[in-house]
Design an enzyme around this catalytic site. Structure first.
Site, PDB file in Angstrom:
ATOM      1  N   LYS A  67       0.863  -1.178   0.000  1.00 22.51           N
ATOM      2  CA  LYS A  67       0.000   0.000   0.000  1.00 22.51           C
ATOM      3  C   LYS A  67       0.894   1.221   0.000  1.00 22.51           C
ATOM      4  CE  LYS A  67      -2.225   1.621   3.675  1.00 22.51           C
ATOM      5  NZ  LYS A  67      -3.284   1.823   4.712  1.00 22.51           N
ATOM      6  N   ARG A 111     -10.370  -1.934   7.221  1.00 22.37           N
ATOM      7  CA  ARG A 111      -9.441  -2.932   7.778  1.00 22.37           C
ATOM      8  C   ARG A 111      -8.995  -2.548   9.179  1.00 22.37           C
ATOM      9  NH1 ARG A 111      -4.471  -0.399   9.279  1.00 22.37           N
ATOM     10  NH2 ARG A 111      -3.002  -0.243   7.549  1.00 22.37           N
ATOM     11  N   SER A 199      -5.142  10.624  17.532  1.00 23.06           N
ATOM     12  CA  SER A 199      -3.787  10.890  17.027  1.00 23.06           C
ATOM     13  C   SER A 199      -2.917  11.474  18.131  1.00 23.06           C
ATOM     14  CB  SER A 199      -3.845  11.844  15.833  1.00 23.06           C
ATOM     15  OG  SER A 199      -4.516  13.047  16.191  1.00 23.06           O
ATOM     16  N   MET A 219      -6.084   1.846  18.905  1.00 21.24           N
ATOM     17  CA  MET A 219      -6.016   1.802  17.449  1.00 21.24           C
ATOM     18  C   MET A 219      -5.367   3.029  16.812  1.00 21.24           C
ATOM     19  SD  MET A 219      -7.303  -1.134  17.221  1.00 21.24           S
ATOM     20  CE  MET A 219      -7.194  -1.238  15.440  1.00 21.24           C
ATOM     21  N   GLY A 220      -4.928   3.990  17.629  1.00 23.19           N
ATOM     22  CA  GLY A 220      -4.421   5.228  17.057  1.00 23.19           C
ATOM     23  C   GLY A 220      -2.914   5.355  16.989  1.00 23.19           C
ATOM     24  N   ASP A 222       0.488   4.526  15.752  1.00 27.68           N
ATOM     25  CA  ASP A 222       1.136   3.829  14.637  1.00 27.68           C
ATOM     26  C   ASP A 222       2.411   4.538  14.185  1.00 27.68           C
ATOM     27  OD1 ASP A 222       0.058   6.112  13.564  1.00 27.68           O
ATOM     28  OD2 ASP A 222      -1.110   5.109  12.008  1.00 27.68           O
TER      29      ASP A 222
END
Length: 321
Positions: A67, A111, A199, A219-220, A222
């Site tokens: 990606k 996803r 974020s 989930m934030g 990364d």
């Protein structure tokens, strides 16, 4: 080569299809049948943009690709476009020829939501009734819709740094016919499942704001430096992730590991729970935490699924390339 444009994705890809694809690839990763390539992520010095690549190879599903994309923070204000932009490229692992080019914006949202949903299926208590949300942006709506399909939830509660965004969560709760309540962070003690999707670069959720038996999906985080929860929570909880190397370097576990609170060996793959080689939750009082860092194989899995659906529906554009 097949092309599946971004505008076709919404009519092709379902939450269930995304869930199935992500669950399967997490299991393949834990079994050693799939692996991710090193992530490239760079500030390009133009439009304040971050650009990069995530890729990998799934031997079990014979899915190879990457990606490409990133974050253009000025898109919405300047151009009316979403800030996250991406495209997925799939290749034939037997020949190296390109197989497909797929719009990746909606797929990324689906996803990411599927990953936390998989963690809820395999780690949350079966009797979970209250779901709490930290964050109320665009992605939070995808997260909440997917999560509500995994348990018989009876209530949604939520907190956001900017309360004016909380109607996003109210909208999804209304769709599901569930009551919604805006709470302070201390109010999240009522939640049986908590999803954080922000974020943030500073810890939001503290240990004393989480009740025994809660499942948390972070989930934030990364990117190096990002942080959503107090590192002490990773000491209290049993920690699971999509990919351990990412969790301890750019995910939520990076801070607890750097501070010597936990070791890399204390982080387990969610795929091992799916495969039955890790017991996952073993008691109702156990706190579990899923660190969803986002891996290239998730993108490839959902892209391969949508290409298959597009071909079956006669929507895929075929070109000689």
């Amino acid at each position: 080569m097949y092309i599946v444009p971004e505008q076709e994705i919404a009519d092709l890809m379902t939450r269930k299809a995304a869930f199935d694809a992500v669950e399967k690839v997490f299991a393949a990763m834990a079994a050693g049948d799939a692996y991710n390539f090193p992530v490239v992520r760079e500030a390009i010095g133009h439009e304040d943009a971050l650009y990069g690549f995530k890729g990998g190879f799934d031997r079990a599903g014979l899915t190879l690709g990457l990606k490409a994309g990133g974050y253009w923070p000025n898109n919405l204000e300047k151009r009316g476009l979403i800030n996250h932009q991406s495209t997925v490229f799939l290749f034939d692992p037997d020949t190296g020829k390109v197989k497909a080019m797929v719009g990746g914006n909606l797929l990324t949202a689906l996803r990411t939501a599927a990953a936390s949903s998989v963690s809820i299926k395999h780690l949350a208590r079966k009797d979970a009734k209250v779901i709490g949300m930290i964050g109320a942006g665009h992605q939070a709506k995808f997260q909440l819709r997917a999560a509500l399909e995994q348990r018989e939830f009876e209530k949604v509660i939520g907190w956001n740094l900017h309360p004016e965004m909380l109607p996003n969560l109210q909208e999804v709760a209304d769709e599901a016919g569930l009551p919604f309540e805006a709470v302070e962070l201390e109010g999240l003690r009522e939640a049986d499942v908590i999803i954080s999707v922000t974020s943030s670069f500073d810890a939001i959720l503290k240990v004393d704001q989480v009740s025994p038996g809660t499942h948390i999906a972070c989930m934030g985080t990364d990117t190096k430096g990002k942080q959503e929860v107090d590192p002490q929570l990773l000491v209290t909880a049993d920690v699971f992730t999509d990919e351990i190397a990412q969790s301890v370097s750019i995910g939520e576990a990076q801070h607890a590991v750097a501070q010597g609170l936990i070791k890399e060996a204390d982080v387990a793959q969610i795929g091992a729970v799916i495969n039955g080689t890790n017991p996952g939750r073993t008691s109702d009082g156990q706190i579990t935490l899923f660190d969803g860092t986002g891996v290239g194989l998730q993108d490839l899995a959902v892209a391969a699924s949508v290409v298959e659906r597009a071909v079956e529906a006669g929507i895929a554009i075929e070109v000689d390339f």
